[in-house]
Design a protein around this motif. Structure first.
Motif, PDB file in Angstrom:
ATOM      1  N   PRO A 272      -9.365  12.260  18.695  1.00  0.00           N
ATOM      2  CA  PRO A 272      -9.981  11.219  18.302  1.00  0.00           C
ATOM      3  C   PRO A 272      -9.274  10.855  16.729  1.00  0.00           C
ATOM      4  CG  PRO A 272     -11.273  13.108  18.376  1.00  0.00           C
ATOM      5  CD  PRO A 272      -9.987  13.607  18.851  1.00  0.00           C
ATOM      6  N   GLY A 273      -9.452   9.429  16.769  1.00  0.00           N
ATOM      7  CA  GLY A 273      -9.218   8.838  15.239  1.00  0.00           C
ATOM      8  C   GLY A 273      -8.027   7.945  15.719  1.00  0.00           C
ATOM      9  N   PRO A 274      -7.561   7.381  14.194  1.00  0.00           N
ATOM     10  CA  PRO A 274      -6.564   6.140  14.445  1.00  0.00           C
ATOM     11  C   PRO A 274      -5.179   6.821  14.772  1.00  0.00           C
ATOM     12  CG  PRO A 274      -7.049   6.932  12.327  1.00  0.00           C
ATOM     13  CD  PRO A 274      -8.194   7.524  12.857  1.00  0.00           C
ATOM     14  N   VAL A 275      -4.219   6.057  15.219  1.00  0.00           N
ATOM     15  CA  VAL A 275      -3.074   6.427  15.438  1.00  0.00           C
ATOM     16  C   VAL A 275      -2.131   6.620  14.081  1.00  0.00           C
ATOM     17  CG1 VAL A 275      -0.830   5.873  16.495  1.00  0.00           C
ATOM     18  CG2 VAL A 275      -2.849   5.356  17.581  1.00  0.00           C
ATOM     19  N   LEU A 276      -2.167   5.948  13.088  1.00  0.00           N
ATOM     20  CA  LEU A 276      -1.713   5.736  12.008  1.00  0.00           C
ATOM     21  C   LEU A 276      -2.336   6.456  10.863  1.00  0.00           C
ATOM     22  CD1 LEU A 276       0.412   2.485  11.783  1.00  0.00           C
ATOM     23  CD2 LEU A 276       1.357   4.874  12.109  1.00  0.00           C
ATOM     24  N   PHE A 277      -1.562   7.188  10.032  1.00  0.00           N
ATOM     25  CA  PHE A 277      -2.309   7.869   8.772  1.00  0.00           C
ATOM     26  C   PHE A 277      -1.687   7.380   7.569  1.00  0.00           C
ATOM     27  CE2 PHE A 277      -2.099  11.326   5.707  1.00  0.00           C
ATOM     28  CZ  PHE A 277      -3.695  11.360   5.494  1.00  0.00           C
ATOM     29  N   ARG A 278      -2.600   6.541   6.766  1.00  0.00           N
ATOM     30  CA  ARG A 278      -2.116   6.203   5.544  1.00  0.00           C
ATOM     31  C   ARG A 278      -2.532   7.131   4.412  1.00  0.00           C
ATOM     32  NH1 ARG A 278      -2.481  -0.395   5.493  1.00  0.00           N
ATOM     33  NH2 ARG A 278      -1.395  -0.751   7.559  1.00  0.00           N
ATOM     34  N   GLN A 279      -1.575   7.157   3.283  1.00  0.00           N
ATOM     35  CA  GLN A 279      -1.945   7.996   2.170  1.00  0.00           C
ATOM     36  C   GLN A 279      -1.422   7.541   0.815  1.00  0.00           C
ATOM     37  OE1 GLN A 279      -0.774  12.418   1.929  1.00  0.00           O
ATOM     38  NE2 GLN A 279      -2.840  12.914   1.982  1.00  0.00           N
ATOM     39  N   GLN A 280      -1.992   7.631  -0.200  1.00  0.00           N
ATOM     40  CA  GLN A 280      -1.381   7.377  -1.347  1.00  0.00           C
ATOM     41  C   GLN A 280      -0.284   8.190  -1.830  1.00  0.00           C
ATOM     42  OE1 GLN A 280      -2.131   4.310  -3.711  1.00  0.00           O
ATOM     43  NE2 GLN A 280      -2.569   3.600  -1.416  1.00  0.00           N
ATOM     44  N   ARG A 281       0.654   7.984  -2.112  1.00  0.00           N
ATOM     45  CA  ARG A 281       1.989   8.708  -2.475  1.00  0.00           C
ATOM     46  C   ARG A 281       2.385   7.950  -3.832  1.00  0.00           C
ATOM     47  NH1 ARG A 281       3.870  12.836   1.078  1.00  0.00           N
ATOM     48  NH2 ARG A 281       2.072  13.213   2.442  1.00  0.00           N
ATOM     49  N   ILE A 282       3.100   8.786  -4.802  1.00  0.00           N
ATOM     50  CA  ILE A 282       3.656   8.294  -5.979  1.00  0.00           C
ATOM     51  C   ILE A 282       5.225   8.278  -5.937  1.00  0.00           C
ATOM     52  CG2 ILE A 282       4.111   8.786  -8.397  1.00  0.00           C
ATOM     53  CD1 ILE A 282       1.152   8.313  -7.492  1.00  0.00           C
ATOM     54  N   GLY A 283       5.889   6.984  -6.107  1.00  0.00           N
ATOM     55  CA  GLY A 283       7.166   6.667  -5.717  1.00  0.00           C
ATOM     56  C   GLY A 283       7.843   6.323  -7.175  1.00  0.00           C
ATOM     57  N   LEU A 284       8.667   5.552  -7.162  1.00  0.00           N
ATOM     58  CA  LEU A 284       9.596   5.205  -8.132  1.00  0.00           C
ATOM     59  C   LEU A 284       9.260   5.018  -9.508  1.00  0.00           C
ATOM     60  CD1 LEU A 284      12.599   4.642  -9.056  1.00  0.00           C
ATOM     61  CD2 LEU A 284      12.286   2.317  -8.144  1.00  0.00           C
ATOM     62  N   ASN A 285       9.363   5.459 -10.540  1.00  0.00           N
ATOM     63  CA  ASN A 285       8.815   5.194 -12.012  1.00  0.00           C
ATOM     64  C   ASN A 285       7.336   5.728 -11.647  1.00  0.00           C
ATOM     65  OD1 ASN A 285      11.283   4.641 -12.882  1.00  0.00           O
ATOM     66  ND2 ASN A 285      11.178   2.734 -12.271  1.00  0.00           N
ATOM     67  N   GLY A 286       6.984   6.404 -10.847  1.00  0.00           N
ATOM     68  CA  GLY A 286       5.550   6.871 -10.722  1.00  0.00           C
ATOM     69  C   GLY A 286       4.499   5.623 -10.395  1.00  0.00           C
ATOM     70  N   LYS A 287       4.988   4.728  -9.762  1.00  0.00           N
ATOM     71  CA  LYS A 287       4.214   3.704  -8.883  1.00  0.00           C
ATOM     72  C   LYS A 287       3.875   4.188  -7.761  1.00  0.00           C
ATOM     73  CE  LYS A 287       4.414  -0.932  -7.295  1.00  0.00           C
ATOM     74  NZ  LYS A 287       5.304  -2.333  -7.229  1.00  0.00           N
ATOM     75  N   ALA A 288       2.337   4.027  -7.497  1.00  0.00           N
ATOM     76  CA  ALA A 288       1.715   4.370  -6.142  1.00  0.00           C
ATOM     77  C   ALA A 288       1.877   3.536  -5.151  1.00  0.00           C
ATOM     78  CB  ALA A 288       0.286   4.526  -6.328  1.00  0.00           C
ATOM     79  N   PHE A 289       1.851   3.922  -3.915  1.00  0.00           N
ATOM     80  CA  PHE A 289       2.149   3.101  -2.624  1.00  0.00           C
ATOM     81  C   PHE A 289       1.616   4.019  -1.566  1.00  0.00           C
ATOM     82  CE2 PHE A 289       5.702   5.963  -2.568  1.00  0.00           C
ATOM     83  CZ  PHE A 289       6.040   6.184  -1.085  1.00  0.00           C
ATOM     84  N   SER A 290       1.357   3.174  -0.312  1.00  0.00           N
ATOM     85  CA  SER A 290       0.692   3.872   1.011  1.00  0.00           C
ATOM     86  C   SER A 290       1.900   4.245   1.718  1.00  0.00           C
ATOM     87  CB  SER A 290      -0.270   2.858   1.663  1.00  0.00           C
ATOM     88  OG  SER A 290      -1.521   2.515   0.817  1.00  0.00           O
ATOM     89  N   VAL A 291       1.874   5.533   1.988  1.00  0.00           N
ATOM     90  CA  VAL A 291       2.982   5.765   2.992  1.00  0.00           C
ATOM     91  C   VAL A 291       2.443   5.869   4.417  1.00  0.00           C
ATOM     92  CG1 VAL A 291       2.396   8.597   2.722  1.00  0.00           C
ATOM     93  CG2 VAL A 291       4.780   7.857   3.450  1.00  0.00           C
ATOM     94  N   PHE A 292       3.197   5.716   5.264  1.00  0.00           N
ATOM     95  CA  PHE A 292       2.777   5.504   6.776  1.00  0.00           C
ATOM     96  C   PHE A 292       3.198   6.900   7.569  1.00  0.00           C
ATOM     97  CE2 PHE A 292       3.507   0.853   5.668  1.00  0.00           C
ATOM     98  CZ  PHE A 292       2.151   0.633   5.529  1.00  0.00           C
ATOM     99  N   LYS A 293       2.481   7.300   8.471  1.00  0.00           N
ATOM    100  CA  LYS A 293       2.810   8.475   9.343  1.00  0.00           C
ATOM    101  C   LYS A 293       1.918   8.413  10.478  1.00  0.00           C
ATOM    102  CE  LYS A 293       3.621  12.470   7.520  1.00  0.00           C
ATOM    103  NZ  LYS A 293       3.517  14.018   6.554  1.00  0.00           N
ATOM    104  N   PHE A 294       2.586   8.997  11.705  1.00  0.00           N
ATOM    105  CA  PHE A 294       1.476   9.294  12.731  1.00  0.00           C
ATOM    106  C   PHE A 294       0.779  10.353  12.491  1.00  0.00           C
ATOM    107  CE2 PHE A 294       5.206   7.058  15.393  1.00  0.00           C
ATOM    108  CZ  PHE A 294       4.456   5.945  15.830  1.00  0.00           C
ATOM    109  N   ARG A 295      -0.510  10.127  12.660  1.00  0.00           N
ATOM    110  CA  ARG A 295      -1.632  11.190  12.319  1.00  0.00           C
ATOM    111  C   ARG A 295      -1.315  12.423  13.369  1.00  0.00           C
ATOM    112  NH1 ARG A 295      -6.115  12.520  14.835  1.00  0.00           N
ATOM    113  NH2 ARG A 295      -6.097  10.924  16.130  1.00  0.00           N
ATOM    114  N   SER A 296      -1.108  13.661  12.636  1.00  0.00           N
ATOM    115  CA  SER A 296      -0.943  14.765  13.188  1.00  0.00           C
ATOM    116  C   SER A 296      -2.087  15.955  12.791  1.00  0.00           C
ATOM    117  CB  SER A 296       0.485  15.505  12.735  1.00  0.00           C
ATOM    118  OG  SER A 296       0.408  15.639  11.256  1.00  0.00           O
ATOM    119  N   MET A 297      -3.118  15.467  12.154  1.00  0.00           N
ATOM    120  CA  MET A 297      -4.104  16.494  11.888  1.00  0.00           C
ATOM    121  C   MET A 297      -5.402  15.823  12.358  1.00  0.00           C
ATOM    122  SD  MET A 297      -3.484  17.748   7.950  1.00  0.00           S
ATOM    123  CE  MET A 297      -1.727  18.744   7.587  1.00  0.00           C
TER     124      MET A 297
END
Length: 493
Positions: A330-355
């Motif tokens: 049960p739950g959404p198909v995609l999982f979004r999580q805040q990650r830190i990218g280039l020069n410390g800028k945060a963005f939402s990374v997309f993944k298929f939910r595995s947990m």
């Protein structure tokens, strides 16, 4: 200046100690190169005019004609000669690095450049199509053959064969560091037989050496002959002045023993290092890491194009994965999580939910239970939050496929350090923070070097090496190795 002790005067010929396997391996390369070139050239002739044809290539400028078969035979011989003369089978380049491949391509390019010029000047018209076919096919198969032989050589070296015996020379700390670097790159085939360190080194210091102490600096020549080493690696020491290094080189030059000088900057790629003689001094220049400019623009354009191609090609696979996630938990198909990218800028990374739902809230307790909550790599061993289908898609990295959309959005690159959570980045030291100088990637050196099996120290070492030394050619190689690693599901969790 104190003279180095040795049993032989400088320049006296001594039986060479080069590895006995080198000539046999070179003969194998000659045979495989010859077979590939013969098949390529005969195949090209068959495609254009036929094997049994007696057609002649006629010049439109001079009253000159060359039988096609004679041109094929001449090209075959010249190609082998160019591969030999330009050092494509030199023992110092076979087995590792890109130099062997670049020399193969360079030798072929020079030959066919010469052939093309002659064909153009003398107007041998049929030769143009011949060049267009034989050159790219021949180079492709030559490089593929060299790669296959390299894999065979590495397997042999893992079994203790085809090794290069090396004597380390330098201060104990430098010797230990160089030994660690060689041990980390076992595929190079270096077998460390021992070390020569300063005579005045204390017993307590030398007892920590990872290899046996075989003598002092003055004994290098004697030890090298006694141990039948193939190379002497100078790790550096203030007790080893230039005059001493030169005399060691003199005594080794007629023995067949290679002299290697290992700089302290072991984590800098060779493409950033340049030597230039200034007033008789071989000065080494180290280019600054490239974070801007044309290379970065080219990488961004390639990322965007390759990401769209990957999205189109994997669309059916992503659809099947999404259905699998939806049907198995049960739950959404995609999982979004805040990650830190280039020069410390945060963005939402997309993944298929595995947990399972609420997995993030359990992370802190799980890390505390296994005693790794102070490490900037939040990795849970035998993670109970992963669903059964989630374990499958993680094994083959299918959960990462939606990140191609992050690449299209400009937040990630296809190759680069993995993006981490803000809580992990908060634990970075100054060195680890340098991994934020490049865009995070879907894959990277960590993925082809062990993935989740790596410690944090090894992970950050690989990420820093990539961040400071990246190139488009390295990205291409990493992508090829990623395919192999994912298919083997090595280190996936």
């Amino acid at each position: 200046m104190r003279r180095l002790r040795d049993e032989q005067p400088i320049g006296l010929p001594i039986r060479r100690t080069n590895p006995t396997w080198e000539k046999a391996f070179q003969r194998r390369l000659v045979v495989s190169d010859a077979l590939i070139l013969a098949a390529t050239l005969l195949g090209t002739q068959a495609i254009w005019i036929g094997i049994d044809s007696s057609e002649t290539i006629v010049s439109t400028v001079l009253p000159l004609g060359v039988p096609y078969s004679a041109a094929t035979a001449a090209t075959f011989v010249l190609w082998l000669v160019f591969l030999k003369v330009l050092g494509t089978r030199n023992p110092r380049v076979i087995g590792s690095g890109f130099t062997e491949y670049s020399r193969v391509a360079g030798a072929s390019f020079r030959l066919f450049g010469l052939v093309a010029i002659v064909a153009l000047l003398l107007q041998f018209l049929p030769a143009r199509g011949y060049i267009v076919t034989a050159f790219p096919v021949g180079v492709l198969f030559l490089i593929a053959s060299r790669w296959a032989w390299r894999q065979w050589l590495r397997r042999e070296r893992r079994s203790g064969r085809y090794l290069i015996r090396v004597l380390l020379v330098g201060a104990p700390s430098s010797v230990a560091h160089l030994h660690e670097e060689f041990a980390r790159r076992k595929y190079l085939g270096f077998e460390i037989v021992g070390a020569c360190v300063p005579k005045h080194s204390s017993a307590a210091v030398t007892s920590d050496l990872p290899v046996e102490r075989l003598g002092a600096f003055e004994d290098v020549g004697t030890v090298a002959r006694r141990q039948r080493v193939h190379a002497v690696a100078l790790a550096g020491s203030e007790d080893l002045p230039p005059e001493a290094v030169r005399r060691i080189g003199w005594r080794l030059e007629s023995t067949g023993v290679d002299l290697m000088v290992a700089p302290a900057i072991t984590e800098v790629a060779g493409t950033r290092i340049h030597t230039r003689p200034v007033g008789g001094l071989p000065l080494m220049y180290v280019d600054s890491p490239s974070y801007e400019g044309g290379k970065k623009t080219a990488k961004t354009v390639l990322d965007f194009g390759l990401a769209w191609i990957a999205i189109i090609l994997t669309a059916p696979l992503m659809l099947a994965t999404a259905i699998g996630v939806k049907l198995t938990s049960p739950g959404p198909v995609l999982f979004r999580q805040q990650r830190i990218g280039l020069n410390g800028k945060a963005f939402s990374v997309f993944k298929f939910r595995s947990m399972r739902i609420g997995a993030d809230a359990e992370l802190a307790d799980l890390l505390r239970q296994q005693g790794t909550d102070d490490k900037p790599l939040f990795k849970v061993e035998n993670d109970p939050r992963i669903t059964r289908f989630g374990a499958f898609i993680r094994k083959y990295s299918l959960d990462e496929l939606p990140q191609f959309f992050n690449v299209v959005r400009g937040e990630m690159s296809i190759v680069g350090p993995r993006p981490q959570r803000a809580e992990e980045v908060a634990l970075y030291d100054n060195a680890a923070g340098r991994r934020l100088l490049v865009k995070p990637g879907i894959t990277g050196l960590w993925q082809v070097s062990g993935r989740s099996d790596l410690s944090w120290e090894d992970t950050i070492r690989l990420d820093l090496y990539y961040a400071e030394n990246w190139s488009l050619l390295d990205d291409f190689v990493i992508l090829l190795w990623t395919v192999k690693t994912v298919l083997q599901s090595r280190g996936a969790r």
